[in-house]
Scaffold this motif. Structure first.
Motif, PDB file in Angstrom:
ATOM      1  N   TYR A 134      45.653  48.070  37.792  1.00 55.74           N
ATOM      2  CA  TYR A 134      45.124  47.129  38.463  1.00 55.74           C
ATOM      3  C   TYR A 134      46.027  45.966  38.051  1.00 55.74           C
ATOM      4  O   TYR A 134      46.443  44.881  38.927  1.00 55.74           O
ATOM      5  CB  TYR A 134      43.481  46.604  38.037  1.00 55.74           C
ATOM      6  N   LEU A 136      47.781  42.826  36.831  1.00 59.06           N
ATOM      7  CA  LEU A 136      47.101  41.384  37.113  1.00 59.06           C
ATOM      8  C   LEU A 136      46.611  40.920  38.328  1.00 59.06           C
ATOM      9  O   LEU A 136      46.350  40.136  38.647  1.00 59.06           O
ATOM     10  CB  LEU A 136      48.537  40.149  36.962  1.00 59.06           C
ATOM     11  N   GLY A 137      46.074  42.278  38.985  1.00 54.31           N
ATOM     12  CA  GLY A 137      45.307  41.777  40.270  1.00 54.31           C
ATOM     13  C   GLY A 137      46.045  41.400  41.444  1.00 54.31           C
ATOM     14  O   GLY A 137      45.577  40.459  42.339  1.00 54.31           O
ATOM     15  N   GLU A 138      47.321  41.751  41.793  1.00 52.76           N
ATOM     16  CA  GLU A 138      48.114  41.311  42.884  1.00 52.76           C
ATOM     17  C   GLU A 138      47.476  41.610  44.036  1.00 52.76           C
ATOM     18  O   GLU A 138      47.609  40.823  45.074  1.00 52.76           O
ATOM     19  CB  GLU A 138      49.557  41.721  42.744  1.00 52.76           C
ATOM     20  N   GLU A 140      44.349  41.291  44.836  1.00 48.95           N
ATOM     21  CA  GLU A 140      43.085  40.502  45.007  1.00 48.95           C
ATOM     22  C   GLU A 140      43.313  39.688  45.975  1.00 48.95           C
ATOM     23  O   GLU A 140      44.345  39.024  46.386  1.00 48.95           O
ATOM     24  CB  GLU A 140      42.582  40.086  43.915  1.00 48.95           C
ATOM     25  N   ARG A 143      43.051  33.787  43.711  1.00 46.75           N
ATOM     26  CA  ARG A 143      43.137  33.839  42.232  1.00 46.75           C
ATOM     27  C   ARG A 143      41.847  33.780  41.424  1.00 46.75           C
ATOM     28  O   ARG A 143      42.008  34.370  40.253  1.00 46.75           O
ATOM     29  CB  ARG A 143      43.926  32.259  42.367  1.00 46.75           C
ATOM     30  N   GLN A 146      41.446  37.455  41.018  1.00 45.46           N
ATOM     31  CA  GLN A 146      42.364  37.777  40.012  1.00 45.46           C
ATOM     32  C   GLN A 146      41.998  37.723  38.572  1.00 45.46           C
ATOM     33  O   GLN A 146      41.893  38.463  37.742  1.00 45.46           O
ATOM     34  CB  GLN A 146      43.704  37.401  40.243  1.00 45.46           C
ATOM     35  N   VAL A 150      41.093  40.572  35.542  1.00 46.79           N
ATOM     36  CA  VAL A 150      42.019  40.822  34.620  1.00 46.79           C
ATOM     37  C   VAL A 150      41.020  40.532  33.265  1.00 46.79           C
ATOM     38  O   VAL A 150      41.111  41.277  32.215  1.00 46.79           O
ATOM     39  CB  VAL A 150      43.090  39.776  34.620  1.00 46.79           C
ATOM     40  N   ARG A 200      32.384  38.990  40.049  1.00 47.02           N
ATOM     41  CA  ARG A 200      33.401  39.601  40.892  1.00 47.02           C
ATOM     42  C   ARG A 200      32.598  39.973  42.178  1.00 47.02           C
ATOM     43  O   ARG A 200      33.044  39.835  43.327  1.00 47.02           O
ATOM     44  CB  ARG A 200      33.910  40.724  40.431  1.00 47.02           C
TER      45      ARG A 200
END
Length: 288
Positions: A134, A136-138, A140, A143, A146, A150, A200
């Protein structure tokens, strides 16, 4: 011993390659562990659908995919959860009507709950792998997702070791000072984990709803997309129930901690497990 017995059985059905891999033997190990899978015929009489296909593919020498293994584990965990809380529900219902029966069902619920906690001891490696993938959740959509993703991963990575300490203390394998404080910390991290998961899911549902609202022609939307969106609503309901349950394990004085009866906890857990099992079958139909 069970695994060796399984391998000898596996060879007896005519598989020429004796170098069976852990991936191939994993589902059989589960069923042997539960006292099942005596023979191919017995297996087919007890299970159907994907599990029979998985068995036949394994006999044919076809390795299982990661999705198949995850599906088996997810289904078994949901069934165990349903059995655990349905027993608790019966125990709570008969608490005053039939105390002896309630005690027996409470014991069954406690044993299954202990088995579930023991199975979670091996969840660290999959969790670490997921967190690393996963990142840094690029991938997603925004923001907010993300940050939630995280943060949820960090909480889960801390939650599992704390739960292990509580498990070791409960079974008196190691001496842990202030075991009650560890239990309280464990409950707090459980609440945080479920809450972040709920946020989420709600955020993802909101983003998908915005996309649907921007679609001018409703006919352009396929059935699969709408069904997935509706399943998100089921996820919100299920995780909300889990959140209510998690908060009830907090010490008294924190929200509704310690205020739910055995009957209420059993009803919430049973309903949550039922929704989870429904989602598994709904997603399987959706992916056909």
């Amino acid at each position: 011993m069970l695994l060796l017995w399984h391998r000898s059985w596996h060879w007896s059905v005519g598989v020429s390659n004796k170098e069976t891999t852990a991936v191939w033997t994993l589902p059989y190990f589960f069923h042997i562990r539960n006292g099942l899978c005596i023979s191919p015929c017995a297996y087919q009489s007890q299970f159907s659908g994907d599990r029979v296909k998985i068995m036949l593919n394994t006999i044919a020498g076809k390795p299982l995919t990661r999705c198949q293994i995850k599906r088996i584990i997810r289904y078994e965990r949901k069934v165990m959860k349903a059995l655990c809380y349905s027993a608790k529900l019966v125990a709570g219902y008969h608490a005053k009507r039939n105390p002896d029966l309630a005690k027996r069902y409470a014991t069954a619920s406690s044993k299954i709950s202990g088995a579930r906690a023991t199975l979670r001891l091996i969840d660290d490696i999959p969790m670490i792998q997921y967190a690393l993938e996963y990142g840094l959740g690029e991938n997603e959509p925004d923001r907010v997702m993300q940050v939630l993703g995280v943060t949820a991963n960090i909480v889960d990575l801390l939650y599992y070791p704390i739960e292990k300490v509580c498990w070791l203390a409960e079974h008196k394998i190691v001496d842990v000072k202030n075991a009650d404080n560890w239990d309280n910390v464990n409950s707090i991290f459980w609440v945080l984990s479920v809450y972040l998961n709920l946020m989420r899911t709600m955020r993802n549902f909101s983003l998908n709803q915005d996309k649907l609202n921007r679609t001018k022609n409703v006919n352009e939307l396929d059935v699969k997309t709408l069904t997935k969106h509706r399943l998100e609503m089921v996820s919100i309901a299920r995780i909300s129930l889990d959140f209510v349950h998690a908060v009830s394990t907090l010490p008294k004085g924190y929200l509704w901690g310690g205020k739910l009866s055995t009957l209420q906890v059993g009803a919430i857990g049973t309903l949550s497990a039922g929704l989870g099992i429904y989602q598994i079958f709904a997603k399987r139909r959706l992916n056909k």
